[in-house]
Design an enzyme around this catalytic site. Structure first.
Site, short mmCIF file in Angstrom:
data_model
loop_
_atom_site.label_atom_id
_atom_site.label_comp_id
_atom_site.label_asym_id
_atom_site.label_seq_id
_atom_site.Cartn_x
_atom_site.Cartn_y
_atom_site.Cartn_z
N ARG A 175 0.82 -1.23 0.00
CA ARG A 175 0.00 0.00 0.00
C ARG A 175 0.84 1.26 0.00
O ARG A 175 1.86 1.29 0.69
CB ARG A 175 -0.83 0.06 1.30
CG ARG A 175 -2.00 -0.80 1.29
CD ARG A 175 -2.91 -0.41 2.46
NE ARG A 175 -3.69 -1.59 2.74
CZ ARG A 175 -3.60 -2.29 3.84
NH1 ARG A 175 -2.79 -1.91 4.81
NH2 ARG A 175 -4.34 -3.36 4.00
N ARG A 248 3.72 -28.71 4.75
CA ARG A 248 4.69 -28.08 5.63
C ARG A 248 4.20 -28.26 7.05
O ARG A 248 3.00 -28.09 7.34
CB ARG A 248 4.79 -26.58 5.26
CG ARG A 248 5.94 -25.88 5.89
CD ARG A 248 7.27 -26.32 5.33
NE ARG A 248 8.34 -25.60 6.01
CZ ARG A 248 9.52 -26.13 6.28
NH1 ARG A 248 9.82 -27.37 5.93
NH2 ARG A 248 10.44 -25.41 6.88
N ARG A 279 7.36 -16.41 14.08
CA ARG A 279 6.64 -15.33 14.77
C ARG A 279 6.38 -15.69 16.22
O ARG A 279 6.35 -16.88 16.58
CB ARG A 279 5.34 -14.98 14.04
CG ARG A 279 4.52 -16.17 13.59
CD ARG A 279 3.39 -15.74 12.61
NE ARG A 279 2.74 -16.92 12.07
CZ ARG A 279 1.87 -16.93 11.07
NH1 ARG A 279 1.53 -15.80 10.48
NH2 ARG A 279 1.32 -18.04 10.64
N TYR A 347 -4.54 -23.71 0.05
CA TYR A 347 -4.09 -22.80 1.11
C TYR A 347 -5.24 -21.80 1.38
O TYR A 347 -5.17 -20.64 1.00
CB TYR A 347 -2.84 -22.10 0.58
CG TYR A 347 -2.07 -21.20 1.52
CD1 TYR A 347 -2.29 -21.16 2.88
CD2 TYR A 347 -1.06 -20.38 1.00
CE1 TYR A 347 -1.54 -20.33 3.70
CE2 TYR A 347 -0.31 -19.55 1.81
CZ TYR A 347 -0.56 -19.53 3.15
OH TYR A 347 0.17 -18.70 3.96
#
Ligand code: FAD
Ligand code: UDP
Length: 367
Positions: A175, A248, A279, A347
């Protein structure tokens, strides 16, 4: 036959299918190999905090039908996901927006940011991006690719960015405004009582058997219902006859800390290759819990091998062409419906799973 539908898997797809069919008087049995319902959206209340047991789940959609549907079962808060990325000693806002460009290059206006990206794109000489690396450089330039994308993506997927499909990175908005909202969608939030409460409502009047793996007693389960709704791995269902699909894996490390606020944000990404987790999520920030403790989860991507929990399908060309063969078999089935992330090897985010489940219900009813 004792049941109209045997539903394999109590994730969002299986639970919505069971709820809708039960509502119109069909007899459903849900079997689930884990010891709880909900699949990967499962949350558990600890220290007055809803803990996302299989990683951060932020609900977002632009689809009004899906939003209204899920709001029948819960109320959402007004959480907006604004993750922050750490690379070496600096922090950057995500998704890639004017804040990120300012932090990376000191540029203050959209036109300065565009010039910088164009310059780096020109240097890389990419016309039609053919892989994730080229796609990322085309979108945000080489500096952001190197610092915020390459390391994160390679540990997440266990592959070089030149070997990965471009679509993975197109999930993220880019953006030219100072807007840190990770999603472009019209609706977003976290269910006030956690995701498990939604699944409990969906399955309230449905028979569920936990710790029941379809493959432990396949013949029995195949003869218990008129039709099967299968949300497990499609390649396993067909006994891997065209080969194994790749997935995965993930490992979650969760700890309770004796402090009120550990990192000041729900999600912080670690984009260096050398840090083994991608994370850290701090669950209380999803819902503004006033608990005097906090709970954090580190998410470690891992190699997947048969028998492990499959979290992400690897939708590269090789795996997609194997899946296409299984999909052909699936299309010829009269009494088996494949659904969900693993059953259709896609996904998909939660909203898309809900959309697909409602479509599957419509197809069934209108047959
Ligand atoms: P699942 O939730 O995987 O459910 C399938 C169920 O079937 C499981 O409970 C499994 O145990 C059971 N099962 C499988 N095989 C068998 C068998 N042989 N016998 C019996 N039971 C079986 N989406 C978003 O919209 N926002 C997010 O922020 C987000 N974050 C995510 C983060 C992570 C780490 C992951 C992995 C996914 C995330 N998602 C997110 C995607 C979301 O989890 C999925 O869209 C959704 O949970 C898929 O629902 P499902 O019913 O297809 O599959
Ligand atoms: N990604 C990245 N850096 C980040 C966050 C994401 O490079 O800090 C890339 C990475 O390739 C990841 C993809 O963007 O697989 C999609 O990210 P998303 O947050 O949607 O992943 P998910 O929540 O599905 O794991």
């Amino acid at each position: 036959m004792k049941y109209d539908y045997l539903i394999v898997g109590s994730g969002l797809f299986g639970s919505i299918f069971a709820y809708e069919m039960n509502r119109i008087g069909k007899k459903c049995l849900v079997i689930e190999r884990r010891d709880h319902i909900g699949g990967n959206v499962y949350t558990e209340k600890r220290e007055n905090i809803n803990v996302h047991m299989y990683g951060a789940h932020i609900f977002h959609t632009s689809d009004k039908r899906v939003w209204e549907y899920i709001n029948q079962f819960t109320e959402f808060n007004n959480f907006i996901n604004s993750p922050v990325a750490v690379y070496e000693d600096k922090m950057y806002n995500l998704p890639f927006n004017m804040n990120t460009f300012y932090q990376m290059w000191g540029v203050k206006t959209p036109s300065e940011a565009v010039s910088k990206i164009e310059e780096q794109k020109r240097e890389a000489n990419i016309s039609e991006p053919e892989n994730l690396e080229q796609q990322a450089i085309s979108l945000v330039g080489r500096d952001i690719y190197t610092k915020l994308i390459k390391g994160y993506t390679e540990k997440q997927w266990g592959k070089d960015c030149t070997q990965l499909p471009a679509f993975i990175i197109k999930r993220l908005p880019v953006r030219l405004t100072f807007d840190n909202n990770y999603f472009n969608d019209r609706y977003q939030g976290i269910p006030l009582d956690g995701y498990t409460a939604i699944i409990e409502k969906l399955l309230e009047n449905v028979e569920v058997r936990l710790e029941c793996d379809f493959f432990d007693n396949r013949e029995h389960w195949e003869n218990i219902a008129e039709k099967i709704v299968f949300t497990g791995m499609i390649d396993q269902y067909y006994d891997y006859r065209y080969g194994q699909l790749e997935y995965r894996g993930l490992r979650f490390e969760t700890e309770t800390l004796d402090m009120e606020n550990y990192q000041g944000n729900a999600v912080i990404n670690y984009t260096e290759r050398e840090i083994p987790y991608t994370r850290i999520i701090e669950h209380k920030h999803f819902e503004g819990s006033d608990s005097d403790k906090t709970i954090v989860t580190r998410e470690y991507p891992s190699e997947w091998k048969p028998g492990d929990e499959a979290y992400y399908p690897v939708n590269d060309d090789k795996n997609n062409s194997i899946y296409a063969k299984y999909e052909d078999l699936a299309h010829n089935e009269d009494n088996v419906i494949f659904g969900g992330r693993l059953g259709t090897y896609k996904y998909y985010d939660m909203w898309k799973i809900i959309d697909e489940a409602l479509n599957a219900v419509d197809d069934e009813i209108n047959k």
